[in-house]
Design a protein around this motif. Structure first.
Motif, PDB file in Angstrom:
ATOM      1  N   ILE A 222       0.840  -1.230   0.078  1.00  0.00           N
ATOM      2  CA  ILE A 222      -0.114   0.134   0.068  1.00  0.00           C
ATOM      3  C   ILE A 222       0.685   1.282   0.020  1.00  0.00           C
ATOM      4  O   ILE A 222       0.672   2.082  -0.649  1.00  0.00           O
ATOM      5  N   ASP A 225       1.882   1.980  -3.224  1.00  0.00           N
ATOM      6  CA  ASP A 225       0.667   1.985  -4.375  1.00  0.00           C
ATOM      7  C   ASP A 225       0.907   0.958  -5.345  1.00  0.00           C
ATOM      8  O   ASP A 225       0.671   0.959  -6.609  1.00  0.00           O
ATOM      9  N   TYR A 227      -0.596  -2.552  -6.171  1.00  0.00           N
ATOM     10  CA  TYR A 227      -1.871  -3.318  -6.259  1.00  0.00           C
ATOM     11  C   TYR A 227      -1.570  -4.404  -7.143  1.00  0.00           C
ATOM     12  O   TYR A 227      -2.993  -5.050  -7.476  1.00  0.00           O
ATOM     13  N   ALA A 267     -15.075  -1.061  -3.703  1.00  0.00           N
ATOM     14  CA  ALA A 267     -13.861  -1.236  -4.111  1.00  0.00           C
ATOM     15  C   ALA A 267     -14.307  -2.057  -5.364  1.00  0.00           C
ATOM     16  O   ALA A 267     -13.690  -1.759  -6.531  1.00  0.00           O
ATOM     17  N   TYR A 272     -11.998  -2.215  -9.150  1.00  0.00           N
ATOM     18  CA  TYR A 272     -10.693  -2.700  -8.554  1.00  0.00           C
ATOM     19  C   TYR A 272     -10.667  -4.233  -8.461  1.00  0.00           C
ATOM     20  O   TYR A 272      -9.976  -4.750  -7.672  1.00  0.00           O
ATOM     21  N   GLU A 275      -7.490  -6.249  -8.989  1.00  0.00           N
ATOM     22  CA  GLU A 275      -6.196  -6.017  -8.486  1.00  0.00           C
ATOM     23  C   GLU A 275      -6.274  -6.747  -7.004  1.00  0.00           C
ATOM     24  O   GLU A 275      -7.071  -7.569  -6.602  1.00  0.00           O
ATOM     25  N   ASP A 276      -4.849  -6.524  -6.189  1.00  0.00           N
ATOM     26  CA  ASP A 276      -4.950  -7.218  -5.250  1.00  0.00           C
ATOM     27  C   ASP A 276      -5.843  -6.657  -3.992  1.00  0.00           C
ATOM     28  O   ASP A 276      -6.474  -5.461  -4.426  1.00  0.00           O
ATOM     29  N   ASN A 278      -5.460  -5.619  -1.403  1.00  0.00           N
ATOM     30  CA  ASN A 278      -4.963  -4.199  -0.775  1.00  0.00           C
ATOM     31  C   ASN A 278      -5.540  -3.125  -1.491  1.00  0.00           C
ATOM     32  O   ASN A 278      -5.450  -1.706  -1.053  1.00  0.00           O
ATOM     33  N   ALA A 279      -6.178  -3.077  -2.610  1.00  0.00           N
ATOM     34  CA  ALA A 279      -6.830  -2.013  -3.400  1.00  0.00           C
ATOM     35  C   ALA A 279      -8.005  -1.627  -2.593  1.00  0.00           C
ATOM     36  O   ALA A 279      -8.435  -0.381  -3.028  1.00  0.00           O
ATOM     37  N   LYS A 282      -8.182   1.907  -1.840  1.00  0.00           N
ATOM     38  CA  LYS A 282      -8.406   3.162  -2.749  1.00  0.00           C
ATOM     39  C   LYS A 282      -9.863   3.797  -2.361  1.00  0.00           C
ATOM     40  O   LYS A 282     -10.177   4.624  -2.851  1.00  0.00           O
TER      41      LYS A 282
END
Length: 286
Positions: A222, A225, A227, A267, A272, A275-276, A278-279, A282
């Motif tokens: 994170i 950034d 992802y 998300a 997203y 994406e991982d 962890n997105a 966002k």
């Protein structure tokens, strides 16, 4: 012994490869030809199946598929695998699914004269590739005992009792982990507002009660950034949703996890999902 393996993607692939590396005869089916080729490349005892029905003669069939409906679609019904497998064969289900779906398959398997074990997985594809994947196994204890040595070939097995317990361990793990991740993302967002360098903030928090697995692993991603998908956000959303459906069925109101579910839904809705997980960072704080 002939083993069948349906679904050799991120998690199923490493486990199937462990069986082939150990010299087990494994018949592999997946819709992705590339996934099948990657799995068979590790040894000579694996073969590709042209169709799911080809696995009907196997002594043991593993399944590792994305959603409960995918697995039920493969094994249940007049044309499903259970209707074609020989009496006494065993289905070992590896996916993260809810207890309701698992018990539906267990009951159908028993009616067809088959064994059923639920085996949920505790860590990452990297752990699975090294046969270091924690495996939480539920079902008839005698079935587990008869196949314990096989489980040890592909991971680190623990017998947890019932099918419900096997499903619950993984869902609880993912609900806690994904809620922790959302809270971590919130904390980083607050740090941003305070003008704290993200890497410094994580370093300072690592010696406090804020530290967690998610902080150690996904905190730096994170901060950078990053992802790139390791465990996709849509998969995380699916697991948290299934876990909360399980909890609600047991009359539990888990407010923190319900709040985290909203973040993952938002998300995914914002695009997203691939994406991982962890997105989720966002959308926190919006």
């Amino acid at each position: 012994m002939q083993i069948g393996f349906i679904g050799v993607g991120l998690m199923g692939g490493p486990l199937a490869r462990n069986l082939i590396r150990a010299g087990k005869n494994v018949l592999v089916f997946d819709l992705s030809e590339e996934a099948v080729k990657r799995t068979l490349a590790v040894g000579t005892t694996g073969k590709a199946a042209a169709a799911v029905a080809d696995l009907a003669s196997c002594d043991i069939v593993f399944t590792s598929l994305p959603l409960p409906q995918h697995i039920k679609g493969v094994v249940l019904g007049e044309t499903g695998l259970y209707a074609k497998m020989r009496k006494g064969a065993l289905h070992i289900e590896l996916s993260t699914i809810d207890p309701g779906a698992a018990n539906e398959m267990r009951a159908a398997a028993e009616k067809a004269g088959l064994g059923y074990l639920q085996c949920t997985l505790g860590k990452t594809p990297a752990h699975a590739e090294k046969a270091e994947e924690p495996m939480f196994i539920g079902g008839e204890k005698a079935l587990y005992a008869a196949n314990e040595d096989l489980f040890k070939v592909i991971g680190i097995p623990s017998y947890v009792g019932t099918v419900d317990a096997s499903c619950a361990v993984k869902l609880i793990s993912n609900m806690i982990g994904m809620t922790n991740l959302a809270v971590l993302a919130e904390g980083i967002k607050v740090g941003d507002k305070a003008g704290l360098d993200r890497t410094l903030l994580l370093e300072l928090l690592s010696d406090t009660g804020a530290r967690s697995f998610q902080m150690d692993v996904r905190g730096p991603w994170i901060a950078a950034d990053d992802y790139n998908p390791r465990f996709g956000l849509d998969l995380a959303l699916k697991d948290v949703r299934l876990g909360l459906e399980m909890a609600r069925a047991w009359d539990l109101d888990l407010k923190a996890m319900e709040a985290a579910l909203v973040y993952y839904k938002n998300a995914s809705a914002e695009g997203y999902g691939k994406e991982d997980c962890n997105a989720v960072a966002k959308v926190v704080g919006k």
